[in-house]
Scaffold this motif. Structure first.
Motif, PDB file in Angstrom:
ATOM      1  N   ALA A 218       0.817  -1.215   0.000  1.00 46.15           N
ATOM      2  CA  ALA A 218       0.000   0.000   0.000  1.00 46.15           C
ATOM      3  C   ALA A 218       0.849   1.262   0.000  1.00 46.15           C
ATOM      4  N   THR A 219       2.092   1.148   0.438  1.00 48.84           N
ATOM      5  CA  THR A 219       2.998   2.307   0.448  1.00 48.84           C
ATOM      6  C   THR A 219       4.207   2.082  -0.455  1.00 48.84           C
ATOM      7  N   TRP A 220       4.096   1.146  -1.361  1.00 45.76           N
ATOM      8  CA  TRP A 220       5.217   0.757  -2.207  1.00 45.76           C
ATOM      9  C   TRP A 220       5.440   1.781  -3.303  1.00 45.76           C
ATOM     10  N   ASP A 221       6.705   2.120  -3.553  1.00 45.44           N
ATOM     11  CA  ASP A 221       7.015   3.160  -4.526  1.00 45.44           C
ATOM     12  C   ASP A 221       7.254   2.627  -5.934  1.00 45.44           C
ATOM     13  N   ALA A 222       7.587   1.358  -6.072  1.00 51.16           N
ATOM     14  CA  ALA A 222       7.888   0.805  -7.399  1.00 51.16           C
ATOM     15  C   ALA A 222       6.646   0.801  -8.285  1.00 51.16           C
ATOM     16  N   ARG A 223       6.880   0.980  -9.576  1.00 54.78           N
ATOM     17  CA  ARG A 223       5.777   0.950 -10.532  1.00 54.78           C
ATOM     18  C   ARG A 223       5.493  -0.478 -10.950  1.00 54.78           C
ATOM     19  N   VAL A 224       4.207  -0.750 -11.195  1.00 57.00           N
ATOM     20  CA  VAL A 224       3.747  -2.106 -11.483  1.00 57.00           C
ATOM     21  C   VAL A 224       2.898  -2.085 -12.747  1.00 57.00           C
ATOM     22  N   LEU A 225       3.166  -3.038 -13.637  1.00 59.44           N
ATOM     23  CA  LEU A 225       2.310  -3.287 -14.798  1.00 59.44           C
ATOM     24  C   LEU A 225       1.684  -4.656 -14.633  1.00 59.44           C
ATOM     25  N   ILE A 226       0.372  -4.709 -14.769  1.00 61.44           N
ATOM     26  CA  ILE A 226      -0.343  -5.980 -14.734  1.00 61.44           C
ATOM     27  C   ILE A 226      -0.928  -6.221 -16.110  1.00 61.44           C
ATOM     28  N   VAL A 227      -0.544  -7.337 -16.718  1.00 61.99           N
ATOM     29  CA  VAL A 227      -1.006  -7.715 -18.053  1.00 61.99           C
ATOM     30  C   VAL A 227      -1.983  -8.867 -17.911  1.00 61.99           C
ATOM     31  N   ALA A 228      -3.178  -8.688 -18.437  1.00 61.38           N
ATOM     32  CA  ALA A 228      -4.209  -9.728 -18.401  1.00 61.38           C
ATOM     33  C   ALA A 228      -4.659 -10.040 -19.819  1.00 61.38           C
ATOM     34  N   GLY A 229      -5.140 -11.257 -19.999  1.00 61.79           N
ATOM     35  CA  GLY A 229      -5.744 -11.643 -21.268  1.00 61.79           C
ATOM     36  C   GLY A 229      -7.257 -11.588 -21.147  1.00 61.79           C
ATOM     37  N   ALA A 230      -7.910 -10.999 -22.122  1.00 59.48           N
ATOM     38  CA  ALA A 230      -9.362 -10.861 -22.052  1.00 59.48           C
ATOM     39  C   ALA A 230     -10.066 -12.209 -22.002  1.00 59.48           C
ATOM     40  N   LEU A 231      -9.408 -13.272 -22.496  1.00 59.68           N
ATOM     41  CA  LEU A 231     -10.008 -14.600 -22.524  1.00 59.68           C
ATOM     42  C   LEU A 231      -9.469 -15.513 -21.429  1.00 59.68           C
ATOM     43  N   ASP A 232      -8.667 -14.977 -20.538  1.00 55.98           N
ATOM     44  CA  ASP A 232      -8.087 -15.788 -19.468  1.00 55.98           C
ATOM     45  C   ASP A 232      -9.053 -15.859 -18.293  1.00 55.98           C
ATOM     46  N   SER A 233      -9.037 -17.001 -17.598  1.00 49.10           N
ATOM     47  CA  SER A 233      -9.857 -17.109 -16.391  1.00 49.10           C
ATOM     48  C   SER A 233      -9.030 -16.993 -15.120  1.00 49.10           C
ATOM     49  N   GLY A 234      -7.722 -16.935 -15.254  1.00 48.49           N
ATOM     50  CA  GLY A 234      -6.876 -16.854 -14.079  1.00 48.49           C
ATOM     51  C   GLY A 234      -5.641 -15.997 -14.333  1.00 48.49           C
ATOM     52  N   PRO A 235      -5.794 -14.653 -14.171  1.00 48.29           N
ATOM     53  CA  PRO A 235      -6.945 -13.957 -13.606  1.00 48.29           C
ATOM     54  C   PRO A 235      -7.929 -13.480 -14.670  1.00 48.29           C
ATOM     55  N   LEU A 236      -9.204 -13.409 -14.280  1.00 47.52           N
ATOM     56  CA  LEU A 236     -10.150 -12.643 -15.073  1.00 47.52           C
ATOM     57  C   LEU A 236      -9.686 -11.188 -15.122  1.00 47.52           C
ATOM     58  N   PRO A 237     -10.006 -10.459 -16.183  1.00 45.20           N
ATOM     59  CA  PRO A 237      -9.596  -9.052 -16.229  1.00 45.20           C
ATOM     60  C   PRO A 237     -10.051  -8.244 -15.015  1.00 45.20           C
ATOM     61  N   ARG A 238     -11.266  -8.514 -14.531  1.00 45.48           N
ATOM     62  CA  ARG A 238     -11.728  -7.734 -13.370  1.00 45.48           C
ATOM     63  C   ARG A 238     -10.948  -8.095 -12.107  1.00 45.48           C
ATOM     64  N   VAL A 239     -10.494  -9.328 -12.001  1.00 45.93           N
ATOM     65  CA  VAL A 239      -9.674  -9.710 -10.860  1.00 45.93           C
ATOM     66  C   VAL A 239      -8.286  -9.074 -10.982  1.00 45.93           C
ATOM     67  N   ALA A 240      -7.747  -9.058 -12.191  1.00 47.32           N
ATOM     68  CA  ALA A 240      -6.470  -8.379 -12.414  1.00 47.32           C
ATOM     69  C   ALA A 240      -6.575  -6.902 -12.050  1.00 47.32           C
TER      70      ALA A 240
END
Length: 288
Positions: A218-240
């Motif tokens: 919650a206080t982390w300074d590093a930048r994060v990219l999360i890549v999801a596939g629209a057809l993936d179930s793990g994670p679903l895009p909304r979970v990502a």
């Protein structure tokens, strides 16, 4: 094949591909040899990929103590890898179950991580898991596929815990955006590339402390990219998206038509998303 020694004496292998600034890469599976990552959709055109074979996989040796397959106990391997490469801070990319290892590494060594890219990644380290309901929701999106009828029942048995080896084979198309020749060839090597004993121990009890991890990020300074596939179930895009919301400086990219291996389904889209994120980080721009 370059080797280095983990703190417990296990010899670990790694592979370098491509040109450009270094990007450390952790495979998923869990505990699948890193060869399945290939060149990550041509990301080697932008970055020099330093890819680790986790202990007991690929060219890395079996450890003396199988308990060290547990995810949190492999954090020391990642730190030894960084030190072996002589890097002060790293850009770190992880796929699937490797996401948990990358998160645990970043939590234990926050000063060593410049950026984190999580590709269709798990986040059990943060208390986020992929449920049977998530899997069913994702599977329903593939109802028009010609293979759906035969694969769907098998997929349900997997998440009910009653699957046979034949069910795992039948359900494989759900992992790919296109079930074409390239996907079939990629899937055909999974069993031989995976250390099943290690996979069973990877997320053993005690590996994760989600409440502490959430407080830390919650206080982390590093930048994060999360890549999801629209057809993936793990994670679903909304979970990502929910995982992305746990970080102060995260962005989410959802690739249309992609499944669990987005660099295969949409190499250009994947390459541009990851390279663009890393370039923005290098140039000190925050796009969120």
């Amino acid at each position: 094949m370059p080797l280095f020694t983990a703190p417990d004496g296990t010899r670990l292998a790694h592979h370098a591909r491509g040109e450009g600034p270094p990007l450390l890469c952790l495979p998923g599976g869990p505990m699948r040899a890193s060869v399945y990552l290939g060149d990550l959709g041509g990301l080697t055109l932008h970055r020099r990929l330093h890819v680790l074979d986790l202990r007991g996989t690929g060219g890395s040796a079996l450890p003396d103590d199988p308990a060290t397959y547990r995810c949190d106990r492999q954090v020391d391997d990642v730190e030894a890898f960084r030190a072996h490469l002589g890097l002060d801070r790293v850009d770190l990319l992880a796929h699937s179950a490797g996401g948990d290892l990358a998160l645990l590494y970043a939590l234990r060594h926050p000063g060593r991580v410049r950026s984190l890219t999580l590709v269709t990644a798990r986040a059990r380290a943060l208390g986020v898991d992929f449920t049977a309901e998530h899997r069913a929701e994702g599977a329903a999106r593939r109802a028009e596929e010609p293979w759906f009828a035969s694969a769907h029942e098998a997929y349900g048995r997997i998440w009910a815990g009653t699957a046979t080896d034949a069910d795992w084979d039948a359900a494989t198309p759900f992992s790919y955006g296109r079930w074409d020749a390239a996907a079939r060839a990629h899937a055909a090597t999974e069993v031989d590339e995976t250390n099943e004993e290690a996979a069973d121990r990877y997320a053993a009890p005690g590996a994760f402390r989600p409440a502490d991890a959430r407080e830390a990020v919650a206080t982390w300074d590093a930048r994060v990219l999360i890549v999801a596939g629209a057809l993936d179930s793990g994670p679903l895009p909304r979970v990502a998206a929910a995982v992305a919301d746990l970080f102060p400086r995260a962005e989410l990219t959802v690739l249309p038509g992609a499944g669990h291996f987005p660099w295969l389904d949409d190499p250009r889209g994947f390459r541009e998303a990851v390279a663009g994120f890393l370039d923005r980080e290098a140039n000190g721009r925050d796009s969120r």
